[in-house]
Write an enzyme that holds these catalytic residues in place. Structure first.
Site, PDB file in Angstrom:
ATOM      1  N   LYS A   1      30.146  47.125  30.395  1.00 43.46           N
ATOM      2  CA  LYS A   1      29.080  46.462  31.160  1.00 43.46           C
ATOM      3  C   LYS A   1      27.770  46.472  30.391  1.00 43.46           C
ATOM      4  O   LYS A   1      27.018  45.490  30.403  1.00 43.46           O
ATOM      5  CB  LYS A   1      28.885  47.164  32.511  1.00 43.46           C
ATOM      6  CG  LYS A   1      29.794  46.634  33.601  1.00 43.46           C
ATOM      7  CD  LYS A   1      29.300  45.290  34.108  1.00 43.46           C
ATOM      8  CE  LYS A   1      30.295  44.727  35.116  1.00 43.46           C
ATOM      9  NZ  LYS A   1      30.211  43.299  35.278  1.00 43.46           N
TER      10      LYS A   1
ATOM     11  N   LYS B   1      48.845  37.502  32.459  1.00 42.52           N
ATOM     12  CA  LYS B   1      48.929  37.338  33.901  1.00 42.52           C
ATOM     13  C   LYS B   1      47.723  36.614  34.479  1.00 42.52           C
ATOM     14  O   LYS B   1      46.701  36.447  33.808  1.00 42.52           O
ATOM     15  CB  LYS B   1      49.145  38.692  34.578  1.00 42.52           C
ATOM     16  CG  LYS B   1      48.033  39.693  34.406  1.00 42.52           C
ATOM     17  CD  LYS B   1      48.360  40.936  35.230  1.00 42.52           C
ATOM     18  CE  LYS B   1      47.083  41.696  35.495  1.00 42.52           C
ATOM     19  NZ  LYS B   1      47.234  42.787  36.420  1.00 42.52           N
TER      20      LYS B   1
ATOM     21  N   LYS C   1      40.951  36.349  37.188  1.00 42.26           N
ATOM     22  CA  LYS C   1      39.834  35.466  37.519  1.00 42.26           C
ATOM     23  C   LYS C   1      39.005  35.153  36.283  1.00 42.26           C
ATOM     24  O   LYS C   1      38.549  34.045  36.087  1.00 42.26           O
ATOM     25  CB  LYS C   1      38.897  36.041  38.575  1.00 42.26           C
ATOM     26  CG  LYS C   1      39.317  37.334  39.178  1.00 42.26           C
ATOM     27  CD  LYS C   1      38.424  37.685  40.349  1.00 42.26           C
ATOM     28  CE  LYS C   1      38.918  38.928  41.032  1.00 42.26           C
ATOM     29  NZ  LYS C   1      39.400  38.780  42.339  1.00 42.26           N
TER      30      LYS C   1
END
Ligand code: TRP
Length: 329
Positions: free
Chosen positions: A111, A194, A197
């Site tokens: 982050k 897979k 988002k």
């Protein structure tokens, strides 16, 4: 009975991968365990959402979970910021969380790299808040993806540290809940890996038919089988996997046979797949919209959730305060 807890991001809509993965299991588990499902809206503040968006994000995610079958009567379904006991425990846990270990956390480092202009203390102590979420209900099983395993490890560490520091057994150590065989992995449309988002390779439950058709028609394929019995490449196997979950067995068999004898046309397969995904998601999408607009029902759900969650949380908090040495005058 074992206590299961799952934190749900308040941003990001559910996609087919979430549906056939965790959610289908949650819907079953809620009748088999003491389940807590909550929307982690405090956590979302680490990325500074716009005030105008915050509530709608929570409402959308809540509506999606309700539409897919989470039952607020069976499970405790709540919004994190409705439970003030969580930030209170977070504050106390922060006193025993050390800068070094927090700085070394992978999610923090990622982050900090993603938002170098906003490396705030909330980001640093994200695992502490997550630990508070979990141990405030003395949860022992937490379904988490790979990316959250380290945070769960930290929750274990903070629980253990509290117990050791005060010579108590207030907190059990939470473990990952492993769905094992039951976890169906849904591939994305970009040929590999897979559905997720971030990759933009997913189909959302709330997605409209036009957009679904567009995405499916753009899915990655290959140049087609040339000899009967050609091995199936990953992108094509992925489309077959999707057919398997949304189409009829006859449809699947039809395209498998067409592949085997080299008569398959991927355009036809995609058209069929798109229509089957639409048929599958349509009723869910309609439920999402009607629940999202039913403010009265949502109000009832969150009030009931907050009440149940606070009953459980305040009990733990009482023990914690007493252990630490807070006493009423
Ligand atoms: N960090 C989790 C995620 O990004 C969300 C979360 C917050 C969570 N608190 C939690 C998950 C507690 C499990 C338990 O997906």
């Amino acid at each position: 009975m074992e206590t299961v807890l799952s934190g749900i991001r308040s941003t990001g809509n559910l996609h087919l991968g979430n549906y056939f993965g965790a959610i289908k299991n949650f819907v079953k588990m809620q009748h088999e365990y003491r389940c807590f499902f909550f929307i982690a809206d405090y956590h979302s503040l680490t990325t500074h959402p716009k005030p105008a968006d915050l509530h709608d994000n929570v409402r959308q995610v809540l509506a999606e979970y309700l539409a897919t079958g989470l039952d607020p009567e069976a499970a405790t379904l709540y919004v994190q910021s409705d439970v003030p006991e969580i930030p209170e425990l977070y504050l106390m846990l922060n006193m025993n969380a050390y800068l070094g270990e927090l700085e070394r956390t992978t999610t923090f480092k990622d982050k900090a790299r993603q938002q170098p202009d906003n490396v705030n203390a909330g980001l640093l102590t994200y695992p502490v808040l997550m630990a508070a979420d979990i141990i405030i209900h003395k949860a022992t099983k937490v379904p988490v993806g790979k990316d959250q395993e380290q945070n769960l490890e930290m929750a274990r560490k903070f629980a253990r540290r509290f117990n050791t520091m005060y010579g108590v057994e207030v907190f059990p150590e939470p473990e990952a809940f492993n769905f094992g065989e039951q976890l169906v992995k849904i591939p994305g449309l970009d040929g590999t890996g897979k559905m997720g988002k971030s990759d933009g390779n997913g189909i959302y439950l709330a997605e409209d038919p036009k957009s679904i058709r567009k995405k499916v028609m753009a899915a990655v394929t290959d140049s087609g089988p040339t000899v009967p019995g050609s091995p199936v490449s990953e992108p094509i196997q992925n489309l077959f996997t999707l057919l398997e979950v949304v189409s009829t067995p006859d449809t699947l068999a039809h395209f498998q046979a067409a592949y085997a004898d080299c008569t398959i046309r991927y355009g036809d397969l995609k058209k069929q797949l798109a229509e089957d995904i639409i048929r599958f998601t349509e009723p869910i999408r309609e439920r999402i919209v009607s629940i999202r607009d039913d403010r009265e029902y949502l109000g009832k759900v969150v009030r009931m959730g907050a009440e149940k969650a606070r009953a459980s949380a305040s009990q733990t908090l009482r023990e914690v305060r007493e252990t630490i040495g807070f006493k009423p005058f």
